[in-house]
Scaffold this motif. Structure first.
Motif, PDB file in Angstrom:
ATOM      1  N   THR A  41     -24.097  -4.639  31.840  1.00  0.00           N
ATOM      2  CA  THR A  41     -24.106  -3.855  30.597  1.00  0.00           C
ATOM      3  C   THR A  41     -23.595  -4.686  29.422  1.00  0.00           C
ATOM      4  OG1 THR A  41     -23.698  -1.871  31.904  1.00  0.00           O
ATOM      5  CG2 THR A  41     -23.323  -1.715  29.556  1.00  0.00           C
ATOM      6  N   ILE A  42     -22.478  -5.406  29.642  1.00  0.00           N
ATOM      7  CA  ILE A  42     -21.882  -6.204  28.569  1.00  0.00           C
ATOM      8  C   ILE A  42     -22.852  -7.290  28.119  1.00  0.00           C
ATOM      9  CG2 ILE A  42     -19.970  -7.730  27.973  1.00  0.00           C
ATOM     10  CD1 ILE A  42     -19.109  -4.888  28.215  1.00  0.00           C
ATOM     11  N   GLU A  43     -23.513  -7.914  29.059  1.00  0.00           N
ATOM     12  CA  GLU A  43     -24.455  -8.977  28.713  1.00  0.00           C
ATOM     13  C   GLU A  43     -25.599  -8.442  27.843  1.00  0.00           C
ATOM     14  OE1 GLU A  43     -27.441 -12.138  31.017  1.00  0.00           O
ATOM     15  OE2 GLU A  43     -26.564 -10.438  32.072  1.00  0.00           O
ATOM     16  N   PHE A  44     -26.144  -7.303  28.233  1.00  0.00           N
ATOM     17  CA  PHE A  44     -27.248  -6.729  27.465  1.00  0.00           C
ATOM     18  C   PHE A  44     -26.769  -6.293  26.072  1.00  0.00           C
ATOM     19  CE2 PHE A  44     -30.450  -3.456  26.432  1.00  0.00           C
ATOM     20  CZ  PHE A  44     -31.607  -4.171  26.695  1.00  0.00           C
ATOM     21  N   ALA A  45     -25.592  -5.675  26.013  1.00  0.00           N
ATOM     22  CA  ALA A  45     -25.054  -5.252  24.714  1.00  0.00           C
ATOM     23  C   ALA A  45     -24.749  -6.458  23.842  1.00  0.00           C
ATOM     24  CB  ALA A  45     -23.799  -4.405  24.923  1.00  0.00           C
ATOM     25  N   ASP A  46     -24.275  -7.540  24.440  1.00  0.00           N
ATOM     26  CA  ASP A  46     -23.989  -8.751  23.677  1.00  0.00           C
ATOM     27  C   ASP A  46     -25.272  -9.323  23.093  1.00  0.00           C
ATOM     28  OD1 ASP A  46     -22.457 -10.776  22.627  1.00  0.00           O
ATOM     29  OD2 ASP A  46     -22.566 -12.034  24.400  1.00  0.00           O
ATOM     30  N   TRP A  47     -26.367  -9.261  23.864  1.00  0.00           N
ATOM     31  CA  TRP A  47     -27.644  -9.722  23.321  1.00  0.00           C
ATOM     32  C   TRP A  47     -28.062  -8.874  22.119  1.00  0.00           C
ATOM     33  CZ3 TRP A  47     -32.248  -6.645  23.920  1.00  0.00           C
ATOM     34  CH2 TRP A  47     -33.358  -7.207  23.295  1.00  0.00           C
ATOM     35  N   ILE A  48     -27.948  -7.566  22.237  1.00  0.00           N
ATOM     36  CA  ILE A  48     -28.351  -6.698  21.121  1.00  0.00           C
ATOM     37  C   ILE A  48     -27.475  -6.982  19.903  1.00  0.00           C
ATOM     38  CG2 ILE A  48     -28.524  -4.305  20.348  1.00  0.00           C
ATOM     39  CD1 ILE A  48     -29.130  -3.516  23.218  1.00  0.00           C
ATOM     40  N   GLY A  49     -26.148  -7.085  20.124  1.00  0.00           N
ATOM     41  CA  GLY A  49     -25.253  -7.350  19.001  1.00  0.00           C
ATOM     42  C   GLY A  49     -25.528  -8.678  18.338  1.00  0.00           C
ATOM     43  N   ARG A  50     -25.771  -9.700  19.138  1.00  0.00           N
ATOM     44  CA  ARG A  50     -26.043 -11.020  18.563  1.00  0.00           C
ATOM     45  C   ARG A  50     -27.394 -11.019  17.843  1.00  0.00           C
ATOM     46  NH1 ARG A  50     -23.323 -15.521  19.623  1.00  0.00           N
ATOM     47  NH2 ARG A  50     -22.208 -14.382  21.252  1.00  0.00           N
ATOM     48  N   THR A  51     -28.349 -10.292  18.383  1.00  0.00           N
ATOM     49  CA  THR A  51     -29.665 -10.224  17.745  1.00  0.00           C
ATOM     50  C   THR A  51     -29.606  -9.477  16.421  1.00  0.00           C
ATOM     51  OG1 THR A  51     -30.738 -10.268  19.913  1.00  0.00           O
ATOM     52  CG2 THR A  51     -32.051  -9.481  18.063  1.00  0.00           C
TER      53      THR A  51
END
Length: 1349
Positions: free
Chosen positions: A507-517
């Motif tokens: 979950t954290i990895e996917f959320a980090d991708w969205i936040g960075r994007t």
């Protein structure tokens, strides 16, 4: 007219009426009275012109000068080649308001010291040049997602957008300047202040102005600079101290510009000192006083409100007072929310929506972050209450007078959510075939609709505050997962995101991708706790064995089931009655049984009528009855067991539509409903099916399902009619259906929990192969067990027929880790064409921001820093003693030769032909032991034998220092002073020489014994050069030369004769006298090579060896030192180039695929050489339901022109139909010809893509994208044939027929829009006619969720 007297006291008059001039008789009173109206004339001629008004004048000007008008002479019907049957200009509704200009002319500002050329006077007046610039570049915030660089379009495109619109700028792009002021170049560039720093004249003319203030003669300002060392530089690992200037003019003057030079500078102090200044604002002082005065309760609130939004511990690189680098920002914040639930009432005192129940902790946290305007990722189990977060986002949008969008992966979810939210919010629904209240503030739609709106620049995007993504774990779907990534990347900056997902490990990895994007914080919350705990059981031989409870596997339960299995099998060995023969073959949904089921399913079994149950076979015809009986007894045994334990209602998951139907029909004698429930079911079905016409109400499927429903048994799968599925879902939610046989789509698409969930098997067919269930799939379906508020515990049952699953398999599925969220991003032609239309966002930007490239892009700053360090390293110079250095050229040839060496040595040297040439006396080139040594010229002394598998070769070693020959073996030279001659060549005195040394004789005439008396490696020197005798494998030969020496093998190897060695070495030196190696054997004539590529590699290899021998570095005494230095420099260059490549667009994983697809689009004419989208590409952008290239080529090849509307829509069904194996349709000659023509087009496109290196098989590409199974069905349906009759034409289930025709209507709409772009009015009308022909009766019956029952 005058009065006319007819008789006594009877009078009348004649007048005209209206513009037509009809006569009218008007009776008159007997006594004429005075009437002023009588004096008016009876007929008034209408005025020739209407009275002038402002409106009429405006209308006249518009019609005369503003509206477009064609020349009536040039465009008369007689001269026109084709007549338009509808008015394009009337439909266009041209806006009267002027559009914004695309570009304007602005002055250019030049640096002050660049304004005057050499020779010009300083007093010369400077006038700026003018350039044409885009308006968007001049507007502050023009690239912001919420600003309006273009005018809003017409109202009809407000929701869906238009293909001509430019999409809104996606949020999170690196060069977005929306949040800061756009500064002129001079403010960002430090060069322009050089004059001021050097005491030059004051700048009185502002940038872009022609004139400035006349300030008179200003005195030069004195200047003095003090430079200090920056103490915050991180010390390197090597301990080097870097001196960095702390005065950065760019940042200094940019800040001065931003602050409008508001700083007050002291008049006396003219020194600019780089000393840190500590500022304590009044706000900080006040906050300190308040925090001291408040009590402990308020302190807790302050800690919550002022908490670091990162949620994770900050990590500083380096130490020191305020030194070090800035902490790396974590875009996914999962911590820092302690205390929110305890103080929720104080943190959110005025909630936008009140709930009638106590919220869970994760719900409170999510609502608090929504109130703060943050994006939220909620991960929780099924039925945990994630919808509460979506409802609150709707409430906030309503409160803020904005819009919220709820996206779902399946249309069923969209319809169900529309029904759920209808009573609470102002809701609209947008799907492929339904558009209800699109003006509502809360919109529910499928993810594909939102993607289309983003690409088409719909103006409604301006109003959206929240986008809610439900079932985010659907991003793992191979076919449609890419849609989620596209939408997330394309969303503008002002849109906040709410993501709802099942529990996943990353979950954290996917959320980090969205936040960075998106360059915004993503708050991660959720719970791993189930609202209703689950217990898992095995069902075997009529008993339930508990194997898991509270997420803990119970081995004793599995052992008990295994013992029961062994006991039963031991008692029935050799005496079995065959009861379980059929069920054994059907265990766990095995591949063979599933395939037989699919093959046995024909027209006769399509409706799953009870009389056809005998076709379900596991072992053959003789066991049909036994198989059916065993299956029926198994289900009866299970249902009775669940009924006794009060575990109904139950959802039984079967992974086959056919198996669902057969299992339900096996319960023909089971009745689970009371009389009142039967009445409720009958009334509900009558009301639901009353909207169908008579023939449709009596469809076999509807009659059969109603009979099942009255007994409390339901079936749910994709083969059912949509209205039947909705009836089943609604009745199950009411609790009157006790047993429901369903495929796994029920777990994804319907929010209907049960008391118990049963798995018919733990294996499924995923479209490609049979495989076991994944833990995430099992968890999703098992989560339907347990009704919150009704059940204390949910029960999950796995059926075991003829065996017990292994413990490790059960443990993996039940308590194993869920499936990770993985990127399914892939390039599509539609995506490429949409992005090529827009200059702001390139395809490379989309690729960089995909989840697949997340980790690579995340490491870019580290790679950038590493690249700067490598570029800053001082370059080492090579000092050549022979003039200009040539070692790098030599190393380049050496590196290139190594690419050919392995192939040549592996294929050529071990061959039988090469072995024949490697006889004693053959001159060869041998590979050196290390890269730092040159290749060695040598001669073969002895071929391999039984005792030794190596060749014995004498090689020249000019790189070794000269030393005396060691004659200890033959006693020619005895002396203790030999060590005093480390270098040079020593000649023995004549008195000490032997006969063999004095007189050089020919080859020894005596026959040798074949033994080798020298110890390898054997070293010595002769003829002024060192030599070495070594053992060599055949793969160590680099080249076999075309010359041969006469050698004395006996004296060389048995006698160790120095004269023989001197003669052999001298012969080798004569061959190498010009510094070149002897020519190699001819690859074709000598080595008999037949492979062209191998021959070419051999020739290149031998040529490079010759070139290396000609190089002046060959044989140099500095060779070893310089070759290592060249290797180091080459390695450094390669590392720098590799880092540059990894940071470039070419390193993207999908880049080769992108280049291939670009070449395909160029070849078929969708884009030109400059990547400008042509009209063909614009048509392809409209195609979403079918394969875009095939659809576009079909239109531009006019394949539908000679077909009737019914035939055209039937052919188009091949683009949207999805089932592979169907009965062969019976087509007319015209349709058969059209089918073959379309298939040939698809195959040609597949061959074109394969030509450009795309991983596509042409035949498979055509088969996958064109399925003609429903062409006959759709043709008859468009002609008006009743639905019951067309069902008899194919073995495709009714539900898939309806789904295909509904999607076909969307395809007709896309073809119609494409016809408008092409200007093909005939096709436009044909598609309109075809759409109307298929849009009728049960296929387009309104959803019960939308209209109600």
């Amino acid at each position: 007219m005058d009065r006319i007297f007819a008789t006594n006291e009877l009078a009348f008059r004649v007048g005209f009426s209206g513009y037509s001039g009809h006569l009218r008789l008007e009776p008159l009173p007997p006594v004429e009275r005075a009437n002023p109206i009588r004096d008016l004339p009876d007929f008034i001629i209408p005025p020739a012109l209407e009275p002038e008004t402002p409106e009429s004048g405006k209308k006249y000007l518009e019609e005369k000068y503003l509206l477009p008008e064609l020349d009536p002479d040039e465009f008369s019907p007689e001269k026109a080649g084709r007549q338009w049957d509808f008015d394009w200009f009337d439909n266009a509704k041209v806006h009267l308001e002027p559009s914004l200009p695309r570009s304007v002319v602005v002055p250019t500002w030049e640096l002050p010291f660049r304004r005057f050329k050499k020779g010009e006077s300083v007093q010369h007046r400077w006038e700026p040049n003018s350039v044409q610039m885009d308006v968007a570049e001049l507007m502050e915030g023009a690239q912001d997602s919420g600003s309006m660089p273009r005018m809003p379009g017409p109202s009809k495109d407000f929701v869906r957008g238009n293909i001509n619109n430019r999409p809104f700028r996606p949020g999170g792009l690196d060069d977005s300047q929306s949040s800061e002021r756009i500064l002129p170049e001079g403010a960002c560039n430090g060069d322009w202040v050089r004059e001021v720093l050097d005491g030059g004249p004051a700048q009185v003319i502002p940038p872009s102005f022609k004139k400035g203030l006349d300030l008179g003669d200003l005195k030069a300002y004195p200047y003095s600079w003090r430079v200090s060392k920056d103490q915050s530089v991180v010390k390197s690992t090597s301990g080097e101290k870097l001196s960095v200037l702390s005065v950065q003019f760019d940042d200094l003057f940019k800040k001065a510009w931003d602050d409008d030079i508001s700083e007050e500078s002291s008049g006396d102090d003219n020194l600019l000192e780089a000393e840190p200044v500590e500022l304590e604002t009044d706000m900080e002082k006040e906050a300190t006083m308040i925090s001291t005065a408040l009590g402990s309760e308020a302190s807790v609130l302050d800690e919550i409100l002022l908490a670091d939004p990162g949620g994770s511990p900050t990590m500083f690189s380096g130490t020191g007072d305020g030194g070090g680098q800035q902490p790396k920002e974590a875009w996914a914040a999962s911590g820092g929310s302690e205390g929110i639930a305890d103080h929720f009432g104080e943190l959110v005192p005025d909630m936008a929506l009140d709930f009638p129940f106590e919220l869970d902790t994760f719900q409170k946290e999510a609502i608090y972050y929504l109130e703060k305007g943050d994006s939220v990722f909620v991960a929780a189990h099924t039925s945990a209450g994630k919808t509460v977060v979506a409802e609150y986002a709707f409430a906030l949008a309503t409160k803020h007078c904005t819009r919220a969008v709820y996206t779902a992966p399946i249309k069923t979810i969209s319809n169900q959510k529309y029904r759920d939210f209808c009573g609470k919010f102002d809701v609209g629904l947008l799907t492929g075939d339904v558009s209800l209240r699109p003006e509502a503030s809360c919109l529910i739609m499928t993810t594909e609709i939102l993607r289309s709106m983003l690409y088409r620049g719909a103006d409604i995007i301006r109003d959206i505050e929240w986008v809610i993504f439900d079932e985010v774990h659907y991003v793992n779907d191979v076919e449609r997962g890419v849609v989620w990534e596209e939408v997330i990347i394309m969303l503008p900056r002002h849109v906040n995101i709410v993501l709802l997902s099942a529990t996943v490990p990353n979950t954290i990895e996917f959320a980090d991708w969205i936040g960075r994007t998106k360059q915004k914080k993503i708050r991660v919350t959720g719970t791993s706790k189930r609202p209703v705990p689950l217990e898992h059981c095995l069902f075997y031989s009529g008993e339930l064995y508990k194997i898991c409870e509270n997420e803990t596997f119970l081995p004793q339960g599995w052992k008990a089931a295994k013992d029961a299995y062994k006991k039963k099998n031991s008692s029935t060995v050799g005496g079995g009655t065959g009861t379980y023969l059929g069920s054994a073959a059907a265990a766990h949904g095995g591949a063979r049984v599933q395939q037989r089921e699919n093959l046995n399913r024909g027209k006769q079994y399509k409706h799953s009528a009870p009389q056809n149950l005998g076709h379900f076979s596991g072992t053959g015809v003789q066991n049909n009855w036994g198989s059916r009986r065993s299956e029926a007894s198994l289900w009866l045994l299970l249902i009775n067991k669940l009924l006794k334990k009060s575990l109904l209602p139950v959802v039984i998951f079967c992974f086959s539509k056919t198996r669902c139907d057969k299992s339900a029909d096996n319960l023909s004698g089971t009745d689970l409903t009371s009389s009142s429930e039967k009445s409720e079911i009958r009334v509900f079905c009558d009301k639901a099916f009353s909207r169908l016409k008579g023939s449709d109400r009596n469809l076999p499927q509807i009659v059969r399902v109603q009979s099942l429903l009255r007994r409390g048994i339901g079936v749910h799968h994709a083969g059912l009619l949509p209205i039947v599925k909705e009836v089943v879902e609604m009745l199950f939610c009411r609790g009157v259906i006790k047993v429901l046989f369903s495929t796994e789509t029920f777990a994804m698409g319907v929010n209907a929990p049960a008391r118990t969930v049963v798995f018919d098997s733990l294996r499924k067919f995923d479209g490609k192969e049979f495989r076991g269930l994944l833990p995430g799939e099992y968890t999703q379906m098992a989560g339907r067990a347990g009704r919150r508020g009704l059940d204390k515990i949910g029960t999950v049952v796995v059926i075991c027929r003829d065996e017990i699953l292994e413990e490790r398999d059960l443990k993996h599925v039940i308590v194993g880790s869920a499936t990770r969220l993985e990127s399914q991003f892939r390039l599509t032609y539609t995506m490429i064409l949409h992005l090529l239309r827009v200059e702001e966002l390139k395809v490379e930007d989309m690729l960089k921001r995909s989840f697949a490239e997340f980790h690579a892009q995340k490491k870019l700053p580290e790679k950038q820093q590493l690249l700067m360090l490598k570029l800053a390293q001082p370059a080492k110079a090579i000092e050549c003693i022979k003039g200009e250095p040539a070692i790098e050229e030599y190393y380049g040839m050496l590196t290139e030769a190594e690419t050919h060496r392995n192939r040549v040595t592996d294929a050529v040297m071990p061959s039988q032909t090469a072995q024949q040439f490697l006889s004693p006396g053959r001159v060869v080139v041998v590979k050196s032991q290390s890269v730092a040594e040159d290749h060695l010229l040598g001669v073969v002394l002895k071929a391999p034998s039984a005792s030794s598998k190596q060749y014995i070769v004498l090689v020249l070693r000019p790189d070794l220092p000269l030393s005396i020959h060691d004659p200890s073996a033959d006693g020619k030279l005895q002396g203790k002073d030999s060590s005093s001659f480390p270098q040079g060549y020593f000649i023995a005195p004549k008195s000490k020489r032997g006969l063999e040394d004095e007189y050089a004789t020919g080859v020894s005439s005596r026959k040798g014994s074949g033994t080798v008396n020298i110890k390898l490696p054997h070293r010595g020197s002769a003829a002024g050069v060192n030599y070495e005798v070594i053992g060599v494998e055949n793969k160590e030969f680099l080249s076999i030369c075309n010359c041969k020496l006469k050698i004395d093998q006996v004296r060389l190897l048995e006698d160790d004769n120095s004269t023989a060695y001197s003669k052999t070495v001298q012969q080798l030196l004569d061959l190498n006298s010009n510094g070149k190696y002897p020519p190699a054997l001819d690859p074709v004539k000598d080595l008999k090579l037949r492979d062209v590529d191998l021959t070419e590699a051999y020739c290149s290899w031998t040529y490079l060896l010759l070139k290396m021998a000609e190089n002046k570095c060959h044989g140099c005494i500095k060779f070893k030192e310089h070759i290592m230095l060249a290797k180091e420099l080459s390695k450094h260059r390669e590392e720098v180039n590799a880092l540059k490549y990894q940071m470039s667009d070419e390193a993207l994983e999908k880049m080769p695929d992108f280049q291939g697809r670009i070449d395909v689009l160029k070849e078929i004419g969708c884009i030109d050489a400059d990547l400008v989208v042509q009209i063909k590409g614009r048509v392809a952008c409209e195609m979403n339901s079918g394969e875009e290239l095939i659809s576009t080529e079909c239109l531009f090849e006019n394949q539908l022109d000679d077909l009737e509307p019914e035939e055209a829509v039937a052919l188009m069904s091949a683009l949207v139909f999805q089932q592979r194996k169907t009965s062969e349709p019976s087509l007319t000659d015209k349709l058969a010809h059209a089918k073959q023509r379309l298939y040939d087009t698809a195959k040609r496109l597949g061959e074109l893509q394969a030509h450009f290196k795309l991983p596509i098989d042409p035949d498979e590409y055509a088969r996958d994208n064109l399925k003609f199974g429903l062409v006959e069905v759709v043709y008859e349906w468009a002609k008006g044939t009743p639905f019951a009759d067309i069902c008899e034409l194919t073995d495709v289930p009714e539900g898939l027929i309806v789904r295909t025709i509904v999607r076909l209507d969307e395809t007709c709409r896309e073809f119609k829009n494409s016809a408008a772009i092409m200007g093909n009015s005939a096709l436009y009308k044909k598609m309109e006619t075809a759409s109307n022909a298929i849009k009728r009766d049960i296929v387009f019956a309104a959803s019960l969720y939308v209209t109600g029952v």
